[in-house]
Enzyme design. Structure first.
Site, PDB file in Angstrom:
ATOM      1  CB  CYS B  88      -0.906   0.020   1.230  1.00 50.89           C
ATOM      2  SG  CYS B  88      -1.879   1.539   1.349  1.00 50.89           S
ATOM      3  CB  CYS B  91      -2.234   4.605   4.197  1.00 54.81           C
ATOM      4  SG  CYS B  91      -3.652   3.828   3.406  1.00 54.81           S
ATOM      5  CB  SER B  92      -0.613   0.960   6.854  1.00 50.03           C
ATOM      6  OG  SER B  92      -1.798   1.375   7.516  1.00 50.03           O
ATOM      7  CB  CYS B  93      -4.546  -0.808   2.541  1.00 46.96           C
ATOM      8  SG  CYS B  93      -5.295   0.830   2.608  1.00 46.96           S
TER       9      CYS B  93
END
Lengths: 222, 187
Positions: B88, B91-93
């Site tokens: 991702c 972000c941090s998906c």
């Protein structure tokens, strides 16, 4: 926005450093950061996309120098402050100084946690118009630099690729992050080849698939 | 952090027991062993594998894995010709119901910046080298679809039970930054 979150293709951060037998949390405060972020989100005062926008709105020099849980915590404090829920003075004093404001939803009790986490929040939505693009079609992404929230990374703007999935219609972050409603839009998986993204030096067999909402796409550039 | 928590509790926005339960859930209940069960089942059950690749969300729900950050799950299969890698960049998906919370490196600038431009270099950081003619397919989780890699079943595991196979399935092999343990190295 062209914020510090949009990292794809940047250089200079050094190697990835995997950690052997990494613990789920590295410190007690990280546990609290996770719990508070999820519990506060459940109050319904902001949505997922507003939360993301709050994180990427942190100053770049801060975003790029603190841990991810600190990014979460700083964004959480900012969102609480902007809505008058918790003032910076209260955080400094570590006690309540002004009354709590009414929230859209009541605080989640322990009894509600398991069901809420297991249920999640699906983001697909029905729409009454057909998808504009078809599987296998070649499209070009728009060149756009909104100052507001978007999920089209810079490296994939103005590039030509192929539709490899039609995911359905989903809540549109570019609207949802700014209180403009869910504004559902068709969402596609788009495949870009390495050289299209990175030039002739790129690994020719590299494929990068980016999920793109329909407003990010246009007919293939001539 | 402690000050913010104190104020949030005092103002009645959050419940202390609910906070503890959220933490406990992700610390002890939901993690990569969930995904390993999914992969092992797909290795031994061709019909399940077909369902998993067609509709990841429904297929993992058969094993009671569902929920936050896994509402729309897509499973991508490694083959002799293609190696999949999930990132991702924005972000941090990450697919929480099958892998738990993401590791620090997954959320870090080095991984997020390089996975899409130099995935072979990233793999080298993990000690993984793939044939130069193998296609690397990188999935950038820019929307609400979450990706899980179905790694290739290691050779020499014919007749193994699901439980024994699951022991070979590492978290990184389901992100694409690693491969399953080979027989002899693990179980």
């Amino acid at each position: 926005m062209n914020g510090p979150q949009d990292l794809g293709g940047m250089m200079g951060f050094g190697p990835v450093r995997p950690e052997v037998d990494e613990p789920v949390f590295h410190a007690e405060w990280e546990k609290r950061a996770l719990g508070l972020t999820l519990a506060c989100a459940a109050l319904g005062e902001w949505n997922l996309d507003m939360g993301r926008h709050a994180r990427e709105s942190l100053p770049p020099h801060i975003y790029l120098s603190v841990s991810y849980y600190e990014i979460w915590t700083r964004a959480l404090a900012n969102m609480l402050s902007e809505r008058g829920m918790v003032t910076p003075d209260e955080v400094t004093a570590a006690r309540m100084l002004v009354p709590a404001v009414a929230t859209h939803k009541p605080k989640a009790s322990a009894g509600q946690v398991a069901a809420a986490l297991a249920k999640g929040s699906p983001y697909d939505r029905p729409v009454d118009r057909p998808a504009r693009f078809k599987l296998g079609e070649r499209i070009t992404t728009k060149v756009m630099h909104p100052t507001t929230h978007t999920r089209l990374p810079r490296y994939a703007r103005g590039k030509t690729g192929e539709i490899v999935s039609v995911h359905g219609a989903f809540v549109f972050p570019d609207s949802h992050a700014h209180g403009l409603g869910e504004d559902p839009q068709w969402c596609y998986g788009v495949k870009f080849m390495g050289p299209e993204l990175w030039g002739p030096e790129s690994d020719a067999s590299l494929e990068v698939i980016v999920d793109c909402w329909e407003p990010y796409l246009q007919d293939r550039a001539a | 952090m402690r000050a913010l928590e104190t104020v949030l509790l005092a103002k009645g926005y959050v419940d202390a027991d609910a906070l503890d339960l959220i933490v406990e859930t992700y610390e002890t209940k939901i993690g990569p062993r969930c995904g390993a069960q999914v992969v092992a089942k797909a290795w031994v059950d061709p019909a399940y594998k077909q369902r998993l690749l067609a509709d990841g969300t429904s297929a993992v729900a058969e094993l009671s894995f569902a929920g936050r950050q896994g509402e729309h799950l897509k499973v991508v299969e490694n083959t002799d010709a293609v190696h999949n890698l999930v990132v991702c960049t924005l972000c941090s998906c990450y697919p929480w119901p099958v892998l738990g919370l993401p590791p620090v490196w997954y959320k870090s600038a080095p991984y997020r910046s390089r996975a899409v431009i130099d995935p072979r270099g990233v793999l080298a950081d993990f000690g993984v080298t793939l044939p130069s003619d193998k296609t690397i397919r990188v999935w950038d989780s820019t929307a609400e679809i979450r990706y899980l890699v179905l790694p290739q079943r290691p050779a020499g595991t014919e007749g193994w039970s699901e439980d024994r196979l699951a022991e070979l399935v590492t978290r990184d092999s389901m992100i694409g930054t690693g491969l399953p343990q080979s027989v002899g190295a693990g179980a």
